[in-house]
Design an enzyme around this catalytic site. Structure first.
Site, PDB file in Angstrom:
ATOM      1  N   ASP A 213     -75.913  28.426   9.885  1.00  0.00           N
ATOM      2  CA  ASP A 213     -75.925  29.813   9.352  1.00  0.00           C
ATOM      3  C   ASP A 213     -75.716  29.617   7.776  1.00  0.00           C
ATOM      4  OD1 ASP A 213     -76.046  32.710   9.516  1.00  0.00           O
ATOM      5  OD2 ASP A 213     -73.855  32.897   9.173  1.00  0.00           O
TER       6      ASP A 213
ATOM      7  N   ASP B  52     -70.187  31.734  11.986  1.00  0.00           N
ATOM      8  CA  ASP B  52     -68.882  32.384  11.815  1.00  0.00           C
ATOM      9  C   ASP B  52     -69.066  33.676  12.544  1.00  0.00           C
ATOM     10  OD1 ASP B  52     -70.636  33.660   9.828  1.00  0.00           O
ATOM     11  OD2 ASP B  52     -69.165  33.483   8.328  1.00  0.00           O
TER      12      ASP B  52
ATOM     13  N   ASP C  51     -73.945  34.810  15.647  1.00  0.00           N
ATOM     14  CA  ASP C  51     -74.095  33.173  15.907  1.00  0.00           C
ATOM     15  C   ASP C  51     -73.436  32.910  17.251  1.00  0.00           C
ATOM     16  OD1 ASP C  51     -74.932  32.873  13.248  1.00  0.00           O
ATOM     17  OD2 ASP C  51     -72.888  32.960  12.557  1.00  0.00           O
TER      18      ASP C  51
ATOM     19  N   ASP D 110     -56.878  -2.888  31.500  1.00  0.00           N
ATOM     20  CA  ASP D 110     -57.539  -1.608  31.115  1.00  0.00           C
ATOM     21  C   ASP D 110     -56.534  -0.523  30.860  1.00  0.00           C
ATOM     22  OD1 ASP D 110     -59.777  -2.895  32.187  1.00  0.00           O
ATOM     23  OD2 ASP D 110     -59.996  -1.771  34.108  1.00  0.00           O
TER      24      ASP D 110
END
Length: 1081
Positions: free
Chosen positions: A320, A577, A581, A742
């Protein structure tokens, strides 16, 4: 003020006109009673964004029925069915540890965003029971009477009752300037009153507001697997299918050889457990969690952990404009045309201030612009007195001040407003023409103008045009550099804004983003059901990919742009924002809500920024790629380790049955060897009146006879029993390998890695190929060691020749345990450096410390493992002496053996990478150069945009760098009229022309070979012109210009390398190194 071009109306499911037409004739509310409000809230619900809150217990429960946990459940159930309770307990423990970690990280991120939202709970001033009061805005209902005052947020969709107010709708439309609203106009929830005060009638609340309708679009997104989850599922599927095939084959073979069903099943479960990479998800989750903490330290809260992996592969960033790329604050520009003698910008700003109440706080955006400008000096106005003032009125559309000069007592008037309004006051046709041309020229660049006029002398009725103040919402100071950094990392940044197209083009030009800004005419709209067209990606993908941005768009357009890019295989990020959007943020692979975002934007986003601008995003890209590398390193290792164990046990079952090898026997009684022996084996044995010579083979053949086995095993076999029919390792040892290796590999989240210069992508064929190389070398060395250990009682065997002596079967088991433990961890250090040798990248101290801890514990356990049976298997510590000739240094020899094969393994890995890069196997070169997440070939007929994506970002970056260098050179020419700088500027112009030619050739569809030849020749010309330009620079300005020239060179070299990789299959890193070395020759 220059007239702004209005966005063309589209048939959008969400816009300002649908169901919200201007209503001049409506019932003006006089306020509600509390009882009326309570009844209405039952009908309409609370005035807030609907959010689906997932209970904490459900989040935890979901961690237990994902594909990976289901595999662990199956293994645990089988272990319980054969009554291996300890092994079942270990698996269940790992299951719940993994689920707890995933639950913790998910809820922690949600709590952080909830805290942000809680700090911004809105209030509204409403008339209830005949009295004005501040109430929770969530309790508003249609029909409420509310007060809209300057500085307050519009709490719901409201109709203006009377008068006029200026409303800032930037969070909704992206428009920087406020909109003036009159009686009957609809002020939208989420906007802000910036000037004026009025009463308004609440029309819509909650889900029926513009804000709420946008939120409904968010519900179209979601419900699909994330990219990382898809990758892990693919890896799991391959490993599980391979495991089931090998395990099933081994199970059938053992049954066919006469093994009892339970024994065969027990072994198969052991092999199955070994093949399930049960730590893969917990390590990936923890690595992402550690990365999210690192991002939070730099102002980015991650609300969805998998978004970090998506950000690492992001190659399109739709941003934006208002408030993200720009400051969302109008600023005076340097261009200041004046039409009266002696005026400059400073004096014109003084006149503008005289047309306002300069001693009071600014009343509107234009007053703020003039009075708070950095170059404004209000103290210079102390010599003036304002004796009359006309405020802004929608019918007059200007302000006017009557001023008295205290120094001489003269009086004059000053006015400010839009140029076409001020021109009506003046009568000089020549000035009219000049102003019209100037305003039109600025308008083409998206720059707005504020006109200022004044009277002269004693005539207070004749106006003279003084000048024009130009203003624009300027980019943030770091935005241009941030965008170029993003491009250098292979991320194409596109501007998506609801603002005017001319303003968008000017902003994009200043930021070096390119000026191919399209309007909504080139975009589709939602269908009648509010869904994206089915042919969206196919029909509009090329237009959207090649555009530098889009302006004058509605929320649905942002959503469709993101959707089209995703359908074409791009990993798409979206920043924003505002409410407008939110749908695109939700649909994007990575939705980023910038600082100060609305609740709707934060709720839709994957990452919430707490610091302004895009710089945090670029840092996030680098961090995400480091995290990706760590996950990739671990997965590469995990696949190799799994394949090693699978193939080791599978081959050992068929090729290395222990019963086929000689084992240790006590001396025969009444022989010299029996002297001093703890026990001895009788020479013969009589059973059922049949006397037989006791040999190892006779004893093994008669193990079905309990009398013979009970009487002779202990005195004949040094192990107290014959060796088994096939080799297997106790489940406890396999679980220890998992827990120690692991488990400590969670520390890989802190490892030192180098982020990729291009967006990351998973090339699974190449990944599996390297894992197979690593795993097969480790497996081969383990099989070789097992063969040598089983053959250790053979007088001609390797162990006997090297003086290591015969190995009891318990030690054989422990030897393989230690070998697998050590080689597993060493495999990680080889896997983490990819095509470099293991010493080419230094591991982090934390990873190194974890490795030393795990390997030390494994070695100690192998040395002191209790003598006896573990899971019905013989086991014994390697440090125990079984006879005076026992070799207690066996752990040291195993370590030396493992390190030797580690070097062999690493050499084979580097050789495999060299072969893959040399011949572009598995498209390892082209896949990285094609800037699409799922594309590996440029000539894929199923992916027509693959070729177009090659060099797209690099070409834009090169064009921006060339323009930047030209600006530097032209600035130097103004400072120093040197002809050689003029030639340098011309050379840079030729670079730009060659670049455009290369761009056309790249998308022309020429044959592959011609593309490579043309691209190489074009880049060669570019570098030649650069050398000429740099050689002709004046020494006094060379230091200033050299960085810009070097930036052009680096961008050109990267374009050449990626083009050669994508179109010719060359190694991009080697190509870049060759180009770089050539210019240093």
């Amino acid at each position: 003020m220059a007239e702004q071009e209005k966005p063309k109306e589209e048939h959008a499911p969400i816009n300002f006109d649908e169901n919200h037409e201007e209503k001049r004739d409506f019932v003006i509310s006089e306020g509600l009673t509390t009882a009326e409000a309570e009844e209405l809230i039952k009908v309409h619900g609370r005035n807030e964004l609907e959010e689906k809150h997932t209970p904490s217990w459900l989040i935890f429960l979901r961690q237990l029925y994902q594909p990976m946990p289901i595999m662990i459940w199956i293994a645990a159930i089988v272990e319980g069915a054969i009554e291996n309770w300890a092994d079942m307990g270990i698996l269940l423990g790992i299951q719940f540890i993994n689920a707890t970690l995933g639950w913790y990280e998910t809820t922690k991120a949600g709590d952080a965003v909830a805290a942000l939202k809680a700090s911004l709970k809105p209030l509204a001033t409403a008339k209830r029971d005949g009295k004005w009061a501040n109430i929770d805005a969530g309790n508003l209902v249609p029909g409420d009477l509310v007060l809209l005052a300057s500085g307050s947020a519009v709490p719901a969709d409201c109709l203006i009752n009377h008068g006029t107010v200026d409303i800032d709708q930037a969070a909704l439309t992206g428009e920087s300037l406020p909109v003036t609203m009159h009686k009957g106009d609809s002020a939208k929830m989420g906007s802000t009153v910036v000037r004026g005060e009025t009463e308004a009638t609440v029309e819509f609340t909650g889900k029926n507001t513009f804000f709420g309708k946008t939120a409904s679009m968010l519900q179209q997104s979601g419900g699909e697997l994330g990219h990382l989850q898809k990758i892990l599922l693919t890896i799991m599927f391959v490993l599980v299918v391979t495991s089931f095939i090998l395990c099933g084959t081994a199970f059938g073979y053992l049954l066919g050889m006469g093994e009892p069903f339970k024994e065969a099943l027990s072994f198969t479960v052991v092999l199955l457990v070994a093949s399930i990479p049960i730590a893969i998800e917990i390590v990936c989750t923890t690595t992402l969690a550690l990365g999210s903490r690192e991002l939070s330290r730099h102002g980015a809260i991650v609300t969805r952990l998998a978004a970090i992996e998506d950000m690492a592969g992001m190659n399109m960033l739709c941003s934006d404009k208002t408030g993200t790329l720009t400051l969302n604050k109008m600023a005076i520009q340097d261009d200041t045309p004046t039409y009266l003698p002696g005026l400059d910008q400073r004096k014109l700003l003084h006149l503008g201030a005289l047309a306002a109440k300069w001693h009071e706080p600014p009343r509107d955006a234009l007053d703020t612009l003039v009075l708070t400008c950095e170059t404004q000096d209000l103290s210079a106005l102390d010599v003036y007195e304002q004796i009359d003032y006309m405020p802004f009125d929608p019918t007059v559309k200007r302000t006017e001040g009557t001023i008295k000069d205290k120094r001489d007592g003269t009086t004059f008037k000053v006015t400010k407003g839009a140029p076409h309004i001020i021109l009506k006051l003046t009568h000089d046709e020549r000035i009219h023409h000049m102003v019209d041309e100037t305003v039109a020229a600025f308008g083409q660049r998206g720059i707005r103008c504020l006109a200022i006029a004044r009277t002269l002398g004693d005539d207070l009725n004749t106006w003279h045009m003084a000048g024009l103040l130009t203003f624009l919402d300027p980019p943030r100071p770091d935005t241009k550099d941030t965008i170029h950094k993003a491009m250098a990392y292979g991320v194409d940044v596109k501007m998506i804004t609801g603002d005017n197209i001319l303003i968008a083009k000017e902003t994009a030009r200043v930021l070096g983003m390119g000026t191919n800004i399209q309007d909504p005419k080139s975009l589709p709209t939602m269908d009648a059901e509010g869904k994206a067209p089915k042919d969206l990606g196919k029909k509009y993908g090329k237009i959207i990919m090649e555009a530098d941005g889009f302006a004058q768009v509605y929320p649905e357009h942002k959503y469709l742009i993101v959707e089209a890019l995703r359908q074409n295989g791009f990993a798409c990020g979206m920043t924003g924002d505002g409410v407008n959007d939110a749908p695109a943020l939700k649909r994007a692979d990575v939705g980023v809500a910038v600082q100060g975002a609305t609740d709707a934007a934060r709720a839709a986003a994957d990452i919430v920024l707490t610091e302004p601008g895009l710089s945090t995003i670029v840092h996030g890209i680098v961090t995400a790629r480091c995290i990706f590398q760590r996950m990739k390193n671990f997965i590469n290792y995990r696949i190799a380790a799994t394949l090693q164990l699978l193939t080791f046990f599978f081959i050992a079952v068929f090729a290395l049955p222990p019963i086929d090898y000689p084992q240790g026997m006590w001396p025969t009684c009444n022989t010299p060897a029996a002297v001093g022996s703890p026990t001895c084996c009788p020479e013969t044995y009589t059973y059922d009146n049949v006397t037989s010579t006791v040999t190892m083979e006779w004893l093994r053949d008669n193990q079905g006879n309990d009398e013979i086995a009970n009487n002779l095993n202990g005195v004949c076999f040094t192990d107290g029993e014959p060796w088994p029919d096939f080799f297997k390792m106790p489940v406890l040892m396999l679980m220890l390998i998992t827990l120690l290796n692991d488990g400590t590999l969670i520390s890989i989240g802190y490892d030192h890695v180098k982020p990729s210069a291009m967006p990351e992508k998973w090339n699974l064929p190449a990944l599996f190929a390297i894992s197979i190389v690593l795993g097969m070398v480790a497996c081969g060395s383990s099989l070789l060691l097992l063969w040598a250990a089983l053959d250790s009682w053979n007088t001609n065997g390797i162990f006997q020749k090297w003086g290591l002596g015969g190995m009891p079967y318990g030690k054989v088991t422990t030897i393989i345990y230690l070998k697998v433990s050590v080689s597993d961890f060493l495999t990680l250090f080889s896997a983490r450096t990819h095509d470099g040798f293991f010493w080419s990248a230094r591991p982090s101290p934390i990873l190194m410390g974890a490795a030393l801890l795990a390997l030390s514990l494994s070695t100690i356990l192998a040395c002191v493992w209790p003598k006896g049976h573990t899971d019905k298997q013989l086991s014994m510590g390697l440090a125990y002496e079984t006879d005076p000739h026992s070799n207690t240094l066996m752990p040291l020899w195993i370590w030396i053996y493992c390190v030797f094969w580690w070097f062999v393994q690493d050499f084979m890995k580097v050789a495999a990478y060299w072969m893959m890069h040399r011949y572009n196997w598995f498209d390892i070169n082209t896949s990285m150069a094609i800037n699409k997440r799922d594309a590996n070939k440029v000539d894929d007929r199923h992916d027509p945009l693959a070729r177009g994506s090659v060099g797209l970002v690099e070409g834009k970056l090169l064009a921006a760098k060339v323009e930047e260098a030209q600006a530097k050179v032209n600035a130097a020419i103004k400072h120093d009229q040197a002809t050689n700088l003029g030639r340098a500027s011309a050379n840079l112009g030729r670079v730009s022309a060659n670049l455009k030619q290369a761009g056309m050739a790249r998308h022309s569809g020429n044959p592959k070979g011609a593309d490579v030849e043309g691209a190489a020749q074009t880049v060669e010309n570019v570098l030649l012109h650069l050398d000429e330009a740099r050689g002709e620079l004046d020494p006094k300005v060379q230091q200033e210009i050299a960085p810009a020239i070097e930036g052009v060179r680096e961008a050109a070299e990267k374009l050449a390398a990626n083009t050669a990789a994508a179109l010719g299959g060359a190694n991009p890193e080697q190509t870049l190194a060759k180009i770089s070395s050539k210019r240093h020759m």
